[in-house]
Design an enzyme around this catalytic site. Structure first.
Site, PDB file in Angstrom:
ATOM      1  N   GLU A  79       0.854  -1.206   0.000  1.00 42.84           N
ATOM      2  CA  GLU A  79       0.000   0.000   0.000  1.00 42.84           C
ATOM      3  C   GLU A  79       0.882   1.244   0.000  1.00 42.84           C
ATOM      4  O   GLU A  79       1.708   1.436   0.904  1.00 42.84           O
ATOM      5  CB  GLU A  79      -0.907  -0.030   1.246  1.00 42.84           C
ATOM      6  CG  GLU A  79      -1.999   1.027   1.206  1.00 42.84           C
ATOM      7  CD  GLU A  79      -2.944   0.922   2.398  1.00 42.84           C
ATOM      8  OE1 GLU A  79      -3.211  -0.201   2.871  1.00 42.84           O
ATOM      9  OE2 GLU A  79      -3.413   1.984   2.852  1.00 42.84           O
ATOM     10  N   LYS A 257      -7.195  -1.300  11.502  1.00 47.65           N
ATOM     11  CA  LYS A 257      -6.545  -1.636  10.228  1.00 47.65           C
ATOM     12  C   LYS A 257      -5.353  -0.707  10.012  1.00 47.65           C
ATOM     13  O   LYS A 257      -4.286  -1.123   9.568  1.00 47.65           O
ATOM     14  CB  LYS A 257      -7.551  -1.525   9.076  1.00 47.65           C
ATOM     15  CG  LYS A 257      -7.073  -2.130   7.765  1.00 47.65           C
ATOM     16  CD  LYS A 257      -6.325  -1.150   6.884  1.00 47.65           C
ATOM     17  CE  LYS A 257      -5.949  -1.786   5.556  1.00 47.65           C
ATOM     18  NZ  LYS A 257      -5.203  -0.871   4.684  1.00 47.65           N
ATOM     19  N   ASP A 273       5.170 -14.507  11.840  1.00 47.94           N
ATOM     20  CA  ASP A 273       3.863 -14.976  11.379  1.00 47.94           C
ATOM     21  C   ASP A 273       2.846 -13.851  11.624  1.00 47.94           C
ATOM     22  O   ASP A 273       2.266 -13.736  12.692  1.00 47.94           O
ATOM     23  CB  ASP A 273       3.500 -16.236  12.179  1.00 47.94           C
ATOM     24  CG  ASP A 273       2.163 -16.805  11.795  1.00 47.94           C
ATOM     25  OD1 ASP A 273       1.412 -16.130  11.052  1.00 47.94           O
ATOM     26  OD2 ASP A 273       1.858 -17.916  12.251  1.00 47.94           O
ATOM     27  N   HIS A 370      -2.855  10.340   0.392  1.00 50.10           N
ATOM     28  CA  HIS A 370      -2.956   9.058  -0.301  1.00 50.10           C
ATOM     29  C   HIS A 370      -2.815   9.223  -1.791  1.00 50.10           C
ATOM     30  O   HIS A 370      -2.111   8.485  -2.450  1.00 50.10           O
ATOM     31  CB  HIS A 370      -4.350   8.459  -0.057  1.00 50.10           C
ATOM     32  CG  HIS A 370      -4.365   7.457   1.045  1.00 50.10           C
ATOM     33  ND1 HIS A 370      -5.245   6.416   1.084  1.00 50.10           N
ATOM     34  CD2 HIS A 370      -3.599   7.341   2.139  1.00 50.10           C
ATOM     35  CE1 HIS A 370      -5.029   5.708   2.168  1.00 50.10           C
ATOM     36  NE2 HIS A 370      -4.038   6.252   2.826  1.00 50.10           N
TER      37      HIS A 370
HETATM   38  C1  MEV Z   1      -5.803   2.933   5.323  1.00 46.65           C
HETATM   39  O1  MEV Z   1      -5.008   1.841   4.920  1.00 46.65           O
HETATM   40  C2  MEV Z   1      -5.834   3.055   6.828  1.00 46.65           C
HETATM   41  C3  MEV Z   1      -6.780   4.134   7.373  1.00 46.65           C
HETATM   42  O2  MEV Z   1      -8.095   3.926   6.870  1.00 46.65           O
HETATM   43  C4  MEV Z   1      -6.746   4.036   8.873  1.00 46.65           C
HETATM   44  C5  MEV Z   1      -7.781   4.867   9.584  1.00 46.65           C
HETATM   45  O3  MEV Z   1      -8.833   5.208   8.981  1.00 46.65           O
HETATM   46  O4  MEV Z   1      -7.558   5.137  10.778  1.00 46.65           O
HETATM   47  C6  MEV Z   1      -6.358   5.502   6.913  1.00 46.65           C
END
Ligand code: MEV
Length: 417
Positions: A79, A257, A273, A370
């Protein structure tokens, strides 16, 4: 299609497997070449039906300060924004003194799961009187762990009707320890069976509650501003998002995430792992019955204080770590020598990642940062070379709607000019 080729596929040589797949799936000469070029003898040792190594980009987070020590941390991830965000968060925290990571306990849990125990008190009594025998049985099954100063050190019984779990607590020293824990659990399972109880299974638990790593970061409010927002405004938005992740599982999943973006990338680079770490993290996030954010952020006086806790049963020996020269290279780059150090660094990267994501969300949104990186990926996806990609990306950034068609047009025009 005739599937006879699948029979005994695993017994064939790598070259034979590549040839079969090439023929069956009509791979182009270039694709066949790619598969051959990226095949390694190590890969064939590690997995069954091996064809080739699949590559992912590796970069480093720079400027990570943990417990007073600076780290350059290898991260493997596809990513585009992850390493940029980790470095951004890491440097912001470093300016305020860095991350404080506790010296966490490090025990793994092996479960011996027993079913249909009619008299729990009887089982409890047996475990109590045979406490030392059970631990000795576990240790005899994997004696090298005790020789290294670790081994099975504790026991507990948990009732989950109709099951009872006999949990072994095992010190796996510097290893990830899955094989050791499973071997010990199976040996104890045999002992339990010999007493007449029915054992359903014996296996480690990835909810490694005895290896929870905690890390804290203090960031000066003044260092959080930008994009037209004051530091206080940004911090207040971050604290709101943190509160939201404690009550809304939809947001908590995305919040976590973001944390795991960093931790997984460090785990992959360190040959650990990461699926085990992922499953443990999410189970821990739901430990009180509701899924919540793993980290919290609060304003106190002139600081924003972040805290992250999650199971990190990391290892620096065992598995493919010693076999894979690229993993060894990564340890050389990071200077990480112990499993504890790896857990402390990984948790810090996770919190840095989280800070950068929440700050972007609380200020000018996630897409601005991004997209800069996505434009480069878009350019590459339409065939731009490494030299052309930044030029295409720059023009895509100026466009109202950047898509593949536009990227192609820009690239063609660039090549004409
Ligand atoms: C993207 O890979 C991760 C985010 O969505 C985390 C978040 O929203 O806190 C930017």
């Amino acid at each position: 299609m005739n599937n006879n080729w699948q029979h005994g596929f695993y017994r064939r040589s790598v070259a034979d497997r590549q040839a079969i797949v090439s023929e069956q799936r009509r791979l182009s000469p270039a694709q066949q070449q790619l598969m051959k070029e990226h095949a390694t003898p190590l890969g064939n040792q590690l997995v069954e039906n091996y064809l080739t190594d699949y590559r992912l980009p590796e970069g480093v987070t720079v400027g990570l300060l943990v417990n007073g020590r600076h780290y350059t941390v290898p991260m493997v991830v596809e990513e585009p924004s992850v390493i940029a965000a980790a470095s951004n968060g890491a440097q912001r925290v470093a300016r305020s003194g860095g991350f404080d990571a506790v010296t966490a306990p490090r025990l793994m849990i092996g479960q011996v799961i027993i079913k249909d125990v009619t008299d729990f008190a009887d089982l409890q009594q047996w475990v109590k009187t045979h406490h030392d025998t059970i631990l000795a049985t576990a240790n005899a099954a994997h004696p090298s762990m005790q020789k290294r100063g670790g081994g099975a050190v504790g026991l507990r019984l948990r009732q989950e009707p109709p099951f009872v779990s006999l949990d072994l607590e095992i010190d796996v020293q510097e290893a990830m320890g899955a094989n050791c824990v499973n071997t010990m659990a199976e040996a104890v399972a045999d002992l339990v069976r010999q007493q007449g109880w029915h054992v359903t299974a014996a296996i480690l638990s990835n909810l490694a509650t005895e290896s929870v790593q905690e890390v804290t970061a203090h960031v000066a409010l003044a260092d959080l501003g930008g994009h037209g927002f004051s530091g206080k405004e940004a911090a207040s938005g971050i604290a709101d998002l943190s509160a939201l992740a404690q009550v809304d599982p939809y947001r908590a999943a995305t919040h976590n995430k973001g944390i795991m973006n960093g931790i997984d990338a460090v785990m992959i680079a360190a040959g650990n792992d990461w699926r085990a770490i992922e499953s443990g993290a999410h189970a821990y996030a739901a430990r009180d019955g509701q899924y919540r954010g793993l980290s919290t952020w609060q304003i106190q006086d002139a600081e924003l204080i972040g805290h992250l806790a999650l199971p990190l049963p990391t290892g620096v020996v065992g598995g493919s770590i010693g076999l894979n020269p690229q993993t060894r290279l990564n340890y050389q780059i990071s200077g990480i020598q112990t499993a504890r150090q790896l857990a402390q660094v990984a948790a810090s990267v996770g919190l840095a990642q989280n800070l950068a994501a929440l700050r972007a969300l609380a200020t000018n949104g996630i897409q601005a940062g991004h997209m800069k990186l996505q434009y480069r990926s878009l350019a590459l996806s339409v065939g731009a070379t490494a030299q052309e990609a930044p030029l295409v990306a720059r023009q895509l950034a100026k466009a109202k709607h950047a898509d593949k068609a536009l990227a192609k047009d820009i690239l063609l025009k660039l090549r004409k000019d």
